[in-house]
Each structure stands twice: as structure tokens, then as C-alpha cells.
Design a protein around this motif. Structure first.
Motif, PDB file in Angstrom:
ATOM      1  N   ALA A 176       2.103   5.506  -8.163  1.00 43.50           N
ATOM      2  CA  ALA A 176       0.737   5.944  -7.893  1.00 43.50           C
ATOM      3  C   ALA A 176      -0.192   5.659  -9.069  1.00 43.50           C
ATOM      4  O   ALA A 176      -1.374   5.361  -8.880  1.00 43.50           O
ATOM      5  CB  ALA A 176       0.726   7.435  -7.563  1.00 43.50           C
ATOM      6  N   ALA A 177       0.336   5.738 -10.299  1.00 43.61           N
ATOM      7  CA  ALA A 177      -0.510   5.477 -11.468  1.00 43.61           C
ATOM      8  C   ALA A 177      -0.979   4.031 -11.492  1.00 43.61           C
ATOM      9  O   ALA A 177      -2.136   3.742 -11.819  1.00 43.61           O
ATOM     10  CB  ALA A 177       0.257   5.798 -12.752  1.00 43.61           C
ATOM     11  N   SER A 234      -3.908  -3.430   5.335  1.00 41.18           N
ATOM     12  CA  SER A 234      -3.252  -2.178   5.714  1.00 41.18           C
ATOM     13  C   SER A 234      -4.209  -1.033   5.463  1.00 41.18           C
ATOM     14  O   SER A 234      -5.146  -1.151   4.654  1.00 41.18           O
ATOM     15  CB  SER A 234      -1.974  -1.988   4.891  1.00 41.18           C
ATOM     16  OG  SER A 234      -1.446  -0.667   5.021  1.00 41.18           O
ATOM     17  N   ILE A 235      -3.954   0.094   6.113  1.00 39.31           N
ATOM     18  CA  ILE A 235      -4.687   1.295   5.745  1.00 39.31           C
ATOM     19  C   ILE A 235      -4.096   1.831   4.441  1.00 39.31           C
ATOM     20  O   ILE A 235      -3.050   1.371   3.974  1.00 39.31           O
ATOM     21  CB  ILE A 235      -4.680   2.350   6.865  1.00 39.31           C
ATOM     22  CG1 ILE A 235      -3.261   2.832   7.174  1.00 39.31           C
ATOM     23  CG2 ILE A 235      -5.330   1.783   8.122  1.00 39.31           C
ATOM     24  CD1 ILE A 235      -3.225   3.992   8.165  1.00 39.31           C
ATOM     25  N   ALA A 236      -4.761   2.811   3.852  1.00 33.99           N
ATOM     26  CA  ALA A 236      -4.447   3.228   2.487  1.00 33.99           C
ATOM     27  C   ALA A 236      -3.025   3.735   2.294  1.00 33.99           C
ATOM     28  O   ALA A 236      -2.435   3.551   1.226  1.00 33.99           O
ATOM     29  CB  ALA A 236      -5.443   4.297   2.036  1.00 33.99           C
ATOM     30  N   ASP A 237      -2.436   4.351   3.309  1.00 37.18           N
ATOM     31  CA  ASP A 237      -1.092   4.908   3.123  1.00 37.18           C
ATOM     32  C   ASP A 237       0.026   3.950   3.524  1.00 37.18           C
ATOM     33  O   ASP A 237       1.208   4.301   3.481  1.00 37.18           O
ATOM     34  CB  ASP A 237      -0.945   6.229   3.881  1.00 37.18           C
ATOM     35  CG  ASP A 237      -1.050   6.075   5.398  1.00 37.18           C
ATOM     36  OD1 ASP A 237      -1.192   4.930   5.888  1.00 37.18           O
ATOM     37  OD2 ASP A 237      -1.011   7.103   6.099  1.00 37.18           O
ATOM     38  N   GLY A 238      -0.339   2.730   3.923  1.00 38.29           N
ATOM     39  CA  GLY A 238       0.674   1.732   4.240  1.00 38.29           C
ATOM     40  C   GLY A 238       1.389   1.924   5.557  1.00 38.29           C
ATOM     41  O   GLY A 238       2.457   1.348   5.775  1.00 38.29           O
ATOM     42  N   THR A 239       0.827   2.701   6.477  1.00 36.95           N
ATOM     43  CA  THR A 239       1.511   2.949   7.750  1.00 36.95           C
ATOM     44  C   THR A 239       1.032   2.055   8.895  1.00 36.95           C
ATOM     45  O   THR A 239       1.706   1.970   9.921  1.00 36.95           O
ATOM     46  CB  THR A 239       1.334   4.416   8.181  1.00 36.95           C
ATOM     47  OG1 THR A 239      -0.067   4.703   8.299  1.00 36.95           O
ATOM     48  CG2 THR A 239       1.973   5.357   7.165  1.00 36.95           C
ATOM     49  N   LEU A 274       0.827  -1.213   0.000  1.00 33.13           N
ATOM     50  CA  LEU A 274       0.000   0.000   0.000  1.00 33.13           C
ATOM     51  C   LEU A 274       0.855   1.254   0.000  1.00 33.13           C
ATOM     52  O   LEU A 274       0.420   2.308  -0.459  1.00 33.13           O
ATOM     53  CB  LEU A 274      -0.929  -0.002   1.211  1.00 33.13           C
ATOM     54  CG  LEU A 274      -2.303  -0.684   1.069  1.00 33.13           C
ATOM     55  CD1 LEU A 274      -3.164   0.049   0.053  1.00 33.13           C
ATOM     56  CD2 LEU A 274      -2.196  -2.138   0.714  1.00 33.13           C
ATOM     57  N   GLY A 275       2.079   1.132   0.490  1.00 31.92           N
ATOM     58  CA  GLY A 275       2.972   2.283   0.591  1.00 31.92           C
ATOM     59  C   GLY A 275       3.794   2.548  -0.644  1.00 31.92           C
ATOM     60  O   GLY A 275       4.754   3.329  -0.606  1.00 31.92           O
ATOM     61  N   LEU A 276       3.452   1.910  -1.772  1.00 31.40           N
ATOM     62  CA  LEU A 276       4.072   2.161  -3.077  1.00 31.40           C
ATOM     63  C   LEU A 276       5.556   1.810  -3.116  1.00 31.40           C
ATOM     64  O   LEU A 276       6.348   2.469  -3.788  1.00 31.40           O
ATOM     65  CB  LEU A 276       3.863   3.627  -3.499  1.00 31.40           C
ATOM     66  CG  LEU A 276       2.401   4.073  -3.642  1.00 31.40           C
ATOM     67  CD1 LEU A 276       2.314   5.544  -4.035  1.00 31.40           C
ATOM     68  CD2 LEU A 276       1.678   3.215  -4.669  1.00 31.40           C
TER      69      LEU A 276
END
Length: 356
Positions: free
Chosen positions: A263-264, A317-322, A256-258
Motif C-alpha cells: 500500500a505504501a 481496473s477499478i481501484a481495488d482490483g476487482t 491494482l490489487g497489490l
């Protein structure tokens, strides 16, 4: 906030114990919650019915269909590199596939709208399990098991979970790079995410120590250890990865944290449609590309469930990967009221994760 987290954690711990104590429940269960560099581990029951050891976060286990999220990470990385596009027909890169599959795209394989027949439901797979469950299976053989079967439906017309989807995507990743799938996992996923206790064994059916034993549960009988009953080669890119709860959480946060693609590609990954993971995760399930969105009473998380002989898992995970959450049972996926209880536990774990 601390008191709220403590109360939520106690609810998770209680849910784990209730699962273990339930009739037909698993010998053991474990949940992990990660936030701000801190890992909270809760467990109940036993990792091995022959000992008093509880399931631990550093013990190895088969992560089953959560491997599909790793497969999607590899594929989306290769999309970012320009090796293929999500809307390429699968036969463009694997021309030896059945002509009847010619309209199926890589996107449809990743979100289970392909219509490809699920090899786990094939007669040849059943024959293999009956004759030589621990024997090595080549990915090409898996395709051959369903080569003559028709598509289940017109590609893109609806959702239906098929393990064949991920075998095809893994083979395409090999074809466009000239590298083995094992090497791709190591270079694209394991190494960048620091997954030092994660592997992709296909010929070794045993697990490294220490490990959580997997069991078959039958009414009126003692749990049967099936940790090494089936060769993981028969799951390949669809479910052969071995990991620990610690590494599993690290993977889903990185995903989730790229860490694996941009992002694309994530924007494409997160085009969700209705569809349950297998087994269903908590709340409302929606399918993306190797990733599910779980909308629970306390909030939304993204991840994947999995089941292998003797194991039932979930990571999100939550959307931002934290922040991440994982759950593992050392038994097959429950059904009926037990499955409802597991999904309720997972929802409570999301509440505990978001309360921090």
C-alpha cells in the motif's frame, strides 16, 4: 441491474462494430469486462483478414506500452524490497548514463517528467527501422541512440511521454538485482498473477498461435499484415510483452490489487499529474508511476494504453482490483474522429463495467 448491464453491453458491442465499419477503421476489435469471476467478451470484425475468425480473448497480441505498467510493477516491488528509492538519481545505479541526465530520478522516469529524449524520435532509430526492422536490438543500443541528445526540459518541470524512461528503469532493475529483466518479470509479475499466457520475447518476432494479426491501414489499399514486421527488442521494457485479453485483464486487476507491492508503494504510484497516455485513454487522463487515472462520465478507472505496429490497446481496473476492462484494435492508433470514437467506446465500456 441485469437489464442495465445488458443495455450497457449492447452499447459496447455497437461501438466495436461502428469502429470496424468506419472508413480507416481496424479489421477487428475486442473488449473484455471482468467482474465477480465472470468474463464478458464482445468483438467485431476479424482477427485475420484471411479468415472469418473474430478476435477472441484467448488470442495472443502485442500489448505495446501497457508493458510500462509491468515495468512499474517490477520497480515498485524492488522499492518495497529496499533495492532503491523512487528519488534515487538514475545515474546512481547506471553510472555510464550521460552526465547531462544526472538530475533525473527514478520517480521522474516512471511518471514521464524526466525530460529524457524519446528514442523513438531519434535518427538512429529511424535508420534501424529502414535498414533492419526485424533485427535484434540491445537495450544499451537504445540508450546509445539518444546518448548525445540534450534533455528536453529540466527534470520534474513538466510532463512529456518518453519511451526512453522505461528502458532506463528496466536497466536499473537489472543492475540492482543482478537478474535479467525477463527473469524479474517472471518472478515478480507473471508467476504471482498466474499469467500463463504472457511472455517477454525479444529475439522471436513471431507470435504464438492463436493470435490476433496486426495490420497497417492505408486509404485505398488492403490491410497489410505487420504482425512480425518489427523486432520487439526495440521496445524492450517499454513495450515488448505479448499476452492475451484474458491475461491482460488479470494483470491490471493484480496490479491494482497489490499483488506486486504494498500500500505504501501504491500511495506513491497514485500521485497523479496531468498527462495523457499514448494514445489518450477515455475521459480525463492523469499520469502516475506507470499507471494512468482515467476519469470518465461513469466513474474512475486506472490503467494504461499502448500502441505497437498493428495494435492499439487499453487495460484498466477499478481501484481495488476487482473489476477490469480491456480493448484491443488490430490496427495502429486512430486519429481525429476515429480516436474520438475509440475513446467514446472505452468510456461506454467503463459504464458497462461499473453497471454490474
Amino acid at each position: 441491474m441485469a437489464a442495465q448491464s445488458t443495455t450497457a453491453d449492447a452499447e459496447v458491442q455497437r461501438g466495436l462494430q461502428e469502429l470496424v465499419d468506419a472508413e480507416g477503421g481496424p479489421p477487428g476489435a475486442i473488449a473484455t469486462l471482468y467482474h465477480d469471476g465472470r468474463l464478458t467478451v464482445m468483438s467485431a470484425g476479424r482477427a485475420d483478414v484471411g479468415s472469418e475468425n473474430v478476435p477472441a480473448a484467448n488470442q495472443y497480441m502485442r500489448i505495446a506500452s501497457i508493458s510500462k505498467a509491468y515495468n512499474a510493477a517490477v520497480a515498485l516491488h524492488l522499492v518495497q524490497q529496499g533495492k532503491f528509492t523512487l528519488d534515487d538519481a538514475i545515474v546512481r545505479h547506471l553510472p555510464d548514463l550521460p552526465a547531462a541526465w544526472s538530475a533525473v530520478t527514478i520517480r521522474q522516469a516512471l511518471n514521464h517528467t524526466s525530460g529524457l529524449p524519446d528514442y523513438l524520435q531519434s535518427k538512429d532509430f529511424a535508420k534501424h527501422i529502414a535498414a533492419d526492422p526485424g533485427g535484434y536490438v540491445r537495450p544499451a543500443t537504445i540508450i546509445d541512440w539518444v546518448r548525445e541528445a540534450p534533455l528536453e526540459f529540466a527534470p520534474g518541470s513538466r510532463y512529456a511521454y518518453s519511451n526512453t524512461d522505461n528502458i532506463v528503469v528496466g536497466l536499473i532493475s537489472e543492475a540492482v538485482t543482478g537478474k535479467s529483466y525477463d527473469t524479474l518479470l517472471q518472478e515478480i509479475v507473471f508467476a504471482p498473477a498466474g499469467l500463463t499466457h504472457t511472455s517477454f520475447p525479444t529475439r522471436d518476432i513471431s507470435l504464438p498461435s492463436p493470435y490476433i494479426h496486426g495490420y497497417r491501414i492505408q486509404p485505398g489499399s488492403e490491410p497489410k499484415d505487420v504482425t512480425s514486421f518489427i523486432s520487439p527488442s526495440g521496445a524492450w521494457a517499454s513495450g515488448a510483452i505479448v499476452s492475451t485479453s484474458i491475461d491482460l485483464g488479470a494483470f491490471i486487476r493484480a496490479d491494482l490489487g497489490l499483488k506486486f507491492f504494498g500500500a505504501a508503494q501504491q500511495l506513491q504510484q497514485m500521485q497523479f499529474i496531468p498527462g495523457n497516455s499514448g494514445p489518450p485513454g477515455p475521459g480525463t487522463n492523469e499520469s502516475g508511476l506507470g499507471l494512468y487515472r482515467y476519469t470518465t462520465p461513469c466513474g474512475v478507472v486506472y490503467g494504461h494504453t499502448g500502441n505497437f505496429v498493428g495494435y492499439t490497446l487499453w487495460a484498466a481496473s477499478i481501484a481495488d482490483g476487482t473489476r477490469s476492462v480491456t480493448t484491443t484494435l488490430n490496427s495502429p492508433p486512430p486519429t481525429g474522429p476515429l480516436l474520438d470514437r475509440l475513446r467514446e467506446l472505452q468510456s461506454k465500456a467503463v459504464c458497462a463495467l461499473l453497471a454490474r
